[in-house]
Design an enzyme around this catalytic site. Structure first.
Site, PDB file in Angstrom:
ATOM      1  N   ILE A  22      -5.039  -4.728   9.112  1.00  0.00           N
ATOM      2  CA  ILE A  22      -4.215  -3.824   8.320  1.00  0.00           C
ATOM      3  C   ILE A  22      -5.066  -2.725   7.697  1.00  0.00           C
ATOM      4  O   ILE A  22      -4.647  -1.563   7.653  1.00  0.00           O
ATOM      5  CB  ILE A  22      -3.459  -4.608   7.229  1.00  0.00           C
ATOM      6  CG1 ILE A  22      -2.412  -5.536   7.861  1.00  0.00           C
ATOM      7  CG2 ILE A  22      -2.782  -3.655   6.250  1.00  0.00           C
ATOM      8  CD1 ILE A  22      -1.728  -6.463   6.875  1.00  0.00           C
ATOM      9  N   ASP A  67     -18.554  -5.264  -1.357  1.00  0.00           N
ATOM     10  CA  ASP A  67     -17.877  -6.525  -1.600  1.00  0.00           C
ATOM     11  C   ASP A  67     -17.056  -6.334  -2.865  1.00  0.00           C
ATOM     12  O   ASP A  67     -17.611  -6.074  -3.942  1.00  0.00           O
ATOM     13  CB  ASP A  67     -18.916  -7.634  -1.790  1.00  0.00           C
ATOM     14  CG  ASP A  67     -18.290  -9.006  -2.007  1.00  0.00           C
ATOM     15  OD1 ASP A  67     -17.108  -9.082  -2.393  1.00  0.00           O
ATOM     16  OD2 ASP A  67     -18.992 -10.015  -1.812  1.00  0.00           O
ATOM     17  N   VAL A  68     -15.728  -6.449  -2.762  1.00  0.00           N
ATOM     18  CA  VAL A  68     -14.870  -6.140  -3.907  1.00  0.00           C
ATOM     19  C   VAL A  68     -15.080  -7.090  -5.079  1.00  0.00           C
ATOM     20  O   VAL A  68     -14.668  -6.778  -6.208  1.00  0.00           O
ATOM     21  CB  VAL A  68     -13.376  -6.115  -3.507  1.00  0.00           C
ATOM     22  CG1 VAL A  68     -13.110  -5.024  -2.476  1.00  0.00           C
ATOM     23  CG2 VAL A  68     -12.904  -7.480  -3.008  1.00  0.00           C
ATOM     24  N   ASN A  94      -6.896  -3.218   0.073  1.00  0.00           N
ATOM     25  CA  ASN A  94      -6.439  -4.083   1.159  1.00  0.00           C
ATOM     26  C   ASN A  94      -7.237  -5.385   1.266  1.00  0.00           C
ATOM     27  O   ASN A  94      -6.716  -6.383   1.769  1.00  0.00           O
ATOM     28  CB  ASN A  94      -6.533  -3.321   2.487  1.00  0.00           C
ATOM     29  CG  ASN A  94      -6.386  -4.240   3.681  1.00  0.00           C
ATOM     30  OD1 ASN A  94      -5.306  -4.727   3.995  1.00  0.00           O
ATOM     31  ND2 ASN A  94      -7.490  -4.519   4.360  1.00  0.00           N
ATOM     32  N   TYR A 162      -3.031 -18.710  -3.016  1.00  0.00           N
ATOM     33  CA  TYR A 162      -2.775 -17.401  -2.420  1.00  0.00           C
ATOM     34  C   TYR A 162      -1.509 -16.787  -2.992  1.00  0.00           C
ATOM     35  O   TYR A 162      -1.481 -15.619  -3.380  1.00  0.00           O
ATOM     36  CB  TYR A 162      -2.660 -17.535  -0.901  1.00  0.00           C
ATOM     37  CG  TYR A 162      -2.361 -16.224  -0.195  1.00  0.00           C
ATOM     38  CD1 TYR A 162      -3.387 -15.313   0.062  1.00  0.00           C
ATOM     39  CD2 TYR A 162      -1.065 -15.893   0.207  1.00  0.00           C
ATOM     40  CE1 TYR A 162      -3.121 -14.102   0.696  1.00  0.00           C
ATOM     41  CE2 TYR A 162      -0.800 -14.691   0.839  1.00  0.00           C
ATOM     42  CZ  TYR A 162      -1.828 -13.801   1.085  1.00  0.00           C
ATOM     43  OH  TYR A 162      -1.564 -12.600   1.703  1.00  0.00           O
ATOM     44  N   LYS A 166      -1.233 -13.217  -5.170  1.00  0.00           N
ATOM     45  CA  LYS A 166      -0.460 -12.046  -4.775  1.00  0.00           C
ATOM     46  C   LYS A 166       0.635 -11.720  -5.787  1.00  0.00           C
ATOM     47  O   LYS A 166       0.947 -10.538  -6.018  1.00  0.00           O
ATOM     48  CB  LYS A 166       0.127 -12.253  -3.377  1.00  0.00           C
ATOM     49  CG  LYS A 166      -0.932 -12.244  -2.272  1.00  0.00           C
ATOM     50  CD  LYS A 166      -1.714 -10.930  -2.241  1.00  0.00           C
ATOM     51  CE  LYS A 166      -2.671 -10.858  -1.057  1.00  0.00           C
ATOM     52  NZ  LYS A 166      -3.392  -9.566  -0.974  1.00  0.00           N
TER      53      LYS A 166
END
Length: 257
Positions: A22, A67-68, A94, A162, A166
């Protein structure tokens, strides 16, 4: 009058986790619309490969290793890009991980913290670092990649960590939109369904999971990366100039049932 609202000439955009899937599709969509795209990924080899694909198509693109979960590196990159390009107009958050199919009662501290660190903390670190510069410039747009899992509980796979991450990204999106809306920065999110990527290829050989995923989707198919990237492009562009705090479901109807 209308088509030109989707165009991004002169804009600088950064996409995290843009080495594949994505993220790469989002980078391509923004590049096709005329933006200079920063392909950011923790895997520099993937990022360089993606950048080569984009420049090969005639788009403006460059690679950034990031690296976020490293807030210091995120801030350094934001400062560096603004110093070199004048401003960063678009941020697409993303980067994310799932690590699914672990029942809640057996989730380790490491597992929980790892998923929350990438999906939630990483998103916030990027919003904070790039958002500061957007606020100073009195303009900018952020698109977070959430998930339909922020609205529903997936089946048959267990993934409470997860889903929680989100859902948090969605509410973070709304919170930042409320804080920054009057200061020229829009913050929205896209919430995809199951997308056909190499990471999801296994599902076709898992009848139980395939039946749950596709049988639960009114459109009866997996999504494609370009179908998410198209919505990201819309949210990043002036075509969505009155939208902030929106979580746009792109789920083939999954959440209808």
């Amino acid at each position: 009058m209308y088509l030109e609202k989707f165009e991004l000439p002169g804009k600088t955009a950064i996409v995290t986790g843009a080495g594949q899937g994505i993220g790469l599709a989002c980078a391509e969509a923004l590049g096709e619309a005329g933006a200079r795209v920063i392909v950011a990924d923790r895997d520099v080899a993937l990022a360089k490969s993606a950048t080569a694909q984009l420049t090969g198509k005639g788009f403006q693109a460059e690679t950034a290793e990031m690296d976020v979960t490293d807030s210091r590196r995120v801030s350094e990159l934001a400062d560096d890009l603004v110093a070199r390009h004048g401003r960063v107009d678009i941020l697409v958050n993303n980067a994310g991980i799932a690590r699914s199919e672990t029942p809640a009662e057996t989730v380790t501290d490491e597992h929980w913290l790892n998923v929350l660190d990438v999906n939630l903390n990483g998103t916030f670190w990027c919003c904070r670092a790039f958002g500061k510069h957007m606020l100073a410039a009195k303009g900018g747009t952020i698109v977070n990649v959430g998930s339909m899992s922020g609205f529903i509980v997936n089946k048959p796979q267990e993934q409470c960590y997860y889903n929680a991450s989100k859902a948090a990204v969605h509410h973070l999106t709304k919170s930042l939109a409320a804080e920054w809306g009057a200061r020229g920065v829009r913050v929205n999110a896209v919430a995809p369904t199951y997308i056909e990527t190499p990471l999801n290829a296994f599902v076709k050989s898992n009848p139980k999971m395939w039946d749950a995923w596709i049988g639960g989707t009114p459109m009866g198919r997996l999504g494609q990366v370009e179908e998410i990237a198209s919505v990201v492009l819309f949210l990043a562009s002036d075509a969505a100039s009155l939208m902030t705090g929106s979580i746009v479901l792109v789920d083939g109807g999954y959440t209808c049932w």
